[in-house]
Design an enzyme around this catalytic site. Sequence first.
Site, short mmCIF file in Angstrom:
data_model
loop_
_atom_site.label_atom_id
_atom_site.label_comp_id
_atom_site.label_asym_id
_atom_site.label_seq_id
_atom_site.Cartn_x
_atom_site.Cartn_y
_atom_site.Cartn_z
N ASP A 94 0.85 -1.18 0.00
CA ASP A 94 0.00 0.00 0.00
C ASP A 94 0.89 1.23 0.00
OD1 ASP A 94 -2.58 1.33 0.15
OD2 ASP A 94 -1.92 1.98 2.11
N ASP A 265 -7.30 -7.41 2.92
CA ASP A 265 -6.22 -7.33 3.90
C ASP A 265 -6.76 -6.63 5.13
OD1 ASP A 265 -4.67 -4.47 4.56
OD2 ASP A 265 -6.05 -4.41 2.86
N CYS A 303 -10.12 -26.51 12.88
CA CYS A 303 -8.93 -25.84 12.35
C CYS A 303 -7.72 -26.78 12.40
CB CYS A 303 -8.65 -24.57 13.14
SG CYS A 303 -7.24 -23.62 12.53
N CYS A 305 -4.48 -25.54 12.21
CA CYS A 305 -3.27 -24.76 12.50
C CYS A 305 -2.49 -25.41 13.64
CB CYS A 305 -3.62 -23.31 12.84
SG CYS A 305 -4.25 -23.07 14.52
N CYS A 308 -4.34 -25.27 17.15
CA CYS A 308 -5.50 -26.15 17.31
C CYS A 308 -5.12 -27.63 17.20
CB CYS A 308 -6.56 -25.80 16.27
SG CYS A 308 -7.22 -24.13 16.49
N HIS A 334 -3.15 -18.88 14.29
CA HIS A 334 -4.52 -19.38 14.15
C HIS A 334 -5.41 -18.39 13.41
CE1 HIS A 334 -8.49 -20.99 14.94
NE2 HIS A 334 -8.82 -19.76 15.33
#
Length: 393
Positions: A94, A265, A303, A305, A308, A334
């Site tokens: 950006d 984003d 999940c 990840c 988890c 996560h």
Amino acid sequence: MTFAFQRLGGSDDPVGPRTGRITTGRGEIRTPAFMPVGTLATVKAVSPDEVRSTGADILLVNAYHLYLRPGHALVERLGGVHRFMDWSGPILSDSGGFQVFSLAGLRKVTEEGVRFRSHIDGSEHFYTPELAMEVQAALGVDIAMPLDHVLPGESQFEAAKEAVERTLRWFERCRSARPELATFAIVQGGIHQDLRVMHARAAAAMDAPGYSIGGLSVGESKDSMWAMTEVVTRELPVEKPRYLMGVGSPEDLVNAVGRGVDMFDCVLATRLARNGTIFTDTGRANIRNARFREDPSPVDPGCDCSMCSHFTMAYVHHLFRNAELLGYRLATIHNIRYLVRLTERMREAIDGGRYGEFAEDYLGRYRAVDEGVRREQKAKWVERGRPEGGARP
């Protein structure tokens, strides 16, 4: 610079959900896509390898922040931002338009650019469209954003109109300054439908490689945000990607994809994570809450990840109650993985022709934050006075 977009599935309606693929010289981006924010060439609390483990195809960095520190010339000498931060995939930057304009009393806007004082040390700078592109070219990013004139969503019509017209002129200057960069055009206009339509049509006529929807999620109501998003996507070419800047709540991604948005984003996922707030399919969970003290279940059973897969609610609660750094890291992994996995689920639903059912089921189960609480929380972040974040807050 290599840049191409291909629609793969979903609706032919400009405001319908679709899947696609953006091709860059550093890899492909599957859309819909969520971009973790690495404002200062780092996603807070986690390593590039940990970000890669979430399945993210692309990261976002902020040109304004890297211009101030450590300086774009230094990053260029060190091999560009990809080497600097050890991220081999695509990076979008950006320009920092929101950050510059959020300085309020520390900046002065003219047609040539924005004169401002650094929020770091008070030093004076003159940030122009050409300088914004010079910074992004030095960083070596794959997708760039032009300098735009950002105003709050509920600004008065005349002020919003002036910002739209200046943003159009500044885009032409940005593109002329660095034609080799894949620079998206940004559509402004606040909550004024006529201005949004005018700006979207004018931007579409410029044949940019992609289009960003700016000036939303800056204080207006969710209803206004969705109305303006739909107004803009209806006017944009279907063969180009659409990026809704600074939007990152799970329910917002689902709503926006249904309106034809491809890219997102936001710093929200990582900021909430560092404060112990975890995304789940039923809403946000505050892991600091005493009810999790003895909970032996995973934080989110659906999940995959690292948090988890290996740790219990009780353990993560313990980490946060004792301010252990591992807690911030696991929660960040996560929350990013949750949003990336949500885009994966949306792509699967779109390609399977069942996005409407998916969205209805998801939004029916997800408890969104109360509108009043959301505005109060955002106001507190803005009052801190530090223009942090990615593309937008």
